[in-house]
Design a protein around this motif. Sequence first.
Motif, PDB file in Angstrom:
ATOM      1  N   ARG A 119       0.830  -1.216   0.000  1.00  0.00           N
ATOM      2  CA  ARG A 119       0.000   0.000   0.000  1.00  0.00           C
ATOM      3  C   ARG A 119       0.866   1.268   0.000  1.00  0.00           C
ATOM      4  O   ARG A 119       0.452   2.312  -0.484  1.00  0.00           O
ATOM      5  CB  ARG A 119      -0.943   0.010   1.212  1.00  0.00           C
ATOM      6  CG  ARG A 119      -1.948  -1.138   1.206  1.00  0.00           C
ATOM      7  CD  ARG A 119      -3.013  -0.958   2.271  1.00  0.00           C
ATOM      8  NE  ARG A 119      -3.872   0.158   1.979  1.00  0.00           N
ATOM      9  CZ  ARG A 119      -4.167   1.128   2.848  1.00  0.00           C
ATOM     10  NH1 ARG A 119      -3.660   1.113   4.070  1.00  0.00           N
ATOM     11  NH2 ARG A 119      -4.965   2.106   2.502  1.00  0.00           N
ATOM     12  N   GLY A 157     -10.241   9.251   9.118  1.00  0.00           N
ATOM     13  CA  GLY A 157     -10.402   7.825   8.815  1.00  0.00           C
ATOM     14  C   GLY A 157      -9.032   7.175   8.707  1.00  0.00           C
ATOM     15  O   GLY A 157      -8.735   6.457   7.759  1.00  0.00           O
ATOM     16  N   ALA A 158      -8.202   7.400   9.712  1.00  0.00           N
ATOM     17  CA  ALA A 158      -6.785   6.980   9.659  1.00  0.00           C
ATOM     18  C   ALA A 158      -6.609   5.472   9.798  1.00  0.00           C
ATOM     19  O   ALA A 158      -5.528   4.950   9.529  1.00  0.00           O
ATOM     20  CB  ALA A 158      -6.007   7.703  10.746  1.00  0.00           C
ATOM     21  N   ASP A 190     -10.462   8.667  13.764  1.00  0.00           N
ATOM     22  CA  ASP A 190     -11.295   7.588  13.219  1.00  0.00           C
ATOM     23  C   ASP A 190     -12.549   7.461  14.081  1.00  0.00           C
ATOM     24  O   ASP A 190     -12.526   7.802  15.273  1.00  0.00           O
ATOM     25  CB  ASP A 190     -10.523   6.258  13.183  1.00  0.00           C
ATOM     26  CG  ASP A 190     -11.045   5.338  12.091  1.00  0.00           C
ATOM     27  OD1 ASP A 190     -10.358   5.163  11.062  1.00  0.00           O
ATOM     28  OD2 ASP A 190     -12.172   4.792  12.245  1.00  0.00           O
ATOM     29  N   MET A 214      -9.697   0.926  15.963  1.00  0.00           N
ATOM     30  CA  MET A 214      -8.627   1.535  15.158  1.00  0.00           C
ATOM     31  C   MET A 214      -7.829   2.525  16.014  1.00  0.00           C
ATOM     32  O   MET A 214      -6.597   2.542  15.977  1.00  0.00           O
ATOM     33  CB  MET A 214      -9.226   2.272  13.955  1.00  0.00           C
ATOM     34  CG  MET A 214      -9.956   1.385  12.976  1.00  0.00           C
ATOM     35  SD  MET A 214      -8.848   0.220  12.176  1.00  0.00           S
ATOM     36  CE  MET A 214      -9.853  -0.250  10.757  1.00  0.00           C
ATOM     37  N   MET A 262     -13.221  10.134  16.811  1.00  0.00           N
ATOM     38  CA  MET A 262     -14.114  11.228  16.426  1.00  0.00           C
ATOM     39  C   MET A 262     -15.530  10.691  16.269  1.00  0.00           C
ATOM     40  O   MET A 262     -15.740   9.504  16.043  1.00  0.00           O
ATOM     41  CB  MET A 262     -13.651  11.883  15.115  1.00  0.00           C
ATOM     42  CG  MET A 262     -13.749  10.984  13.901  1.00  0.00           C
ATOM     43  SD  MET A 262     -13.325  11.826  12.345  1.00  0.00           S
ATOM     44  CE  MET A 262     -14.929  12.483  11.859  1.00  0.00           C
ATOM     45  N   ILE A 316      -7.747   8.790   3.217  1.00  0.00           N
ATOM     46  CA  ILE A 316      -7.324   7.750   2.276  1.00  0.00           C
ATOM     47  C   ILE A 316      -8.285   6.556   2.333  1.00  0.00           C
ATOM     48  O   ILE A 316      -8.474   5.950   3.395  1.00  0.00           O
ATOM     49  CB  ILE A 316      -5.883   7.252   2.634  1.00  0.00           C
ATOM     50  CG1 ILE A 316      -4.917   8.430   2.838  1.00  0.00           C
ATOM     51  CG2 ILE A 316      -5.374   6.267   1.588  1.00  0.00           C
ATOM     52  CD1 ILE A 316      -4.650   9.271   1.644  1.00  0.00           C
ATOM     53  N   THR A 317      -8.847   6.227   1.216  1.00  0.00           N
ATOM     54  CA  THR A 317      -9.805   5.118   1.052  1.00  0.00           C
ATOM     55  C   THR A 317     -10.932   5.160   2.090  1.00  0.00           C
ATOM     56  O   THR A 317     -11.328   4.145   2.642  1.00  0.00           O
ATOM     57  CB  THR A 317      -9.107   3.716   1.038  1.00  0.00           C
ATOM     58  OG1 THR A 317      -8.459   3.476   2.279  1.00  0.00           O
ATOM     59  CG2 THR A 317      -8.105   3.613  -0.086  1.00  0.00           C
ATOM     60  N   VAL A 318     -11.439   6.343   2.302  1.00  0.00           N
ATOM     61  CA  VAL A 318     -12.553   6.563   3.237  1.00  0.00           C
ATOM     62  C   VAL A 318     -13.789   7.076   2.485  1.00  0.00           C
ATOM     63  O   VAL A 318     -14.921   6.709   2.807  1.00  0.00           O
ATOM     64  CB  VAL A 318     -12.158   7.584   4.335  1.00  0.00           C
ATOM     65  CG1 VAL A 318     -13.315   7.862   5.285  1.00  0.00           C
ATOM     66  CG2 VAL A 318     -10.942   7.091   5.116  1.00  0.00           C
ATOM     67  N   LEU A 342     -18.432   6.775   2.952  1.00  0.00           N
ATOM     68  CA  LEU A 342     -19.327   7.799   3.490  1.00  0.00           C
ATOM     69  C   LEU A 342     -20.702   7.650   2.852  1.00  0.00           C
ATOM     70  O   LEU A 342     -20.817   7.584   1.628  1.00  0.00           O
ATOM     71  CB  LEU A 342     -18.777   9.198   3.206  1.00  0.00           C
ATOM     72  CG  LEU A 342     -17.355   9.483   3.711  1.00  0.00           C
ATOM     73  CD1 LEU A 342     -16.911  10.875   3.239  1.00  0.00           C
ATOM     74  CD2 LEU A 342     -17.276   9.365   5.217  1.00  0.00           C
TER      75      LEU A 342
END
Length: 190
Positions: free
Chosen positions: A20, A45-46, A68, A73, A91, A109-111, A115
């Motif tokens: 990645r 969204g870490a 996140d 996570m 959050m 990233i890739t979040v 949503l």
Amino acid sequence: MSEEKKFNPAKRKKLNNPVRLQWIPPQRIGTLLEMEKRRVYLDIGAGTGYISREVALMVPDAVIHALDIEPLMVEEMARGREKDHILPQLMTRDVLPFADASVDGIWSITVFHELGNPVPLLREIRRVLLPGGRLLIVDWEKKVEACEQGPPLEHRVFVEDVMAVLQEAGFSEVREVTGFTHHFGVLAEY
Ligand SMILES: C[S@@+](CC[C@H](N)C(=O)[O-])C[C@H]1O[C@@H](n2cnc3c(N)ncnc32)[C@H](O)[C@@H]1O
């Protein structure tokens, strides 16, 4: 982009796949956001912090809040906190616990494909960004020939749709950026 498709935290080890870092080079994130020391950044969204950590190592004097909505996570990120220069933080969905105009740059990233309705979060992002602050969205390409990893095609979003939503939300200078593999990037300014 209506239905929510949240990442299953039980599969979080998949996020720590070293390939990645080739597909989404941390250096590219730092360059696009023009990161500098002592500035304040958010990773929304870490996840496990796998990518945040690498970005943070390049700018050790910057303050990086890794956010996140998933407690598992954040707990995992917190375990590596001392050596990583990042501040993991839980959050609430669509709420960024920061003052108005207090953040220099944000990446996610890739979040975006997860949503349900991105508009409330984009409104929050605009509220906390300083004028001229940058937002970088990176997500999986929605292409049949895209690699076998990642979310199913029907969960992915088209780069054009992401750009349109950002423009509607009032961001300026919205443009597609290169430098990612199997993923697209969109950079926007407030
Ligand atoms: C596929 S993972 C990506 C993690 C990390 N960005 C990376 O690339 O390694 C998506 C993450 O976004 C988080 N997430 C989903 N919806 C969110 C939201 N509305 N606000 C903040 N985080 C969210 C999930 O809990 C998950 O950790």
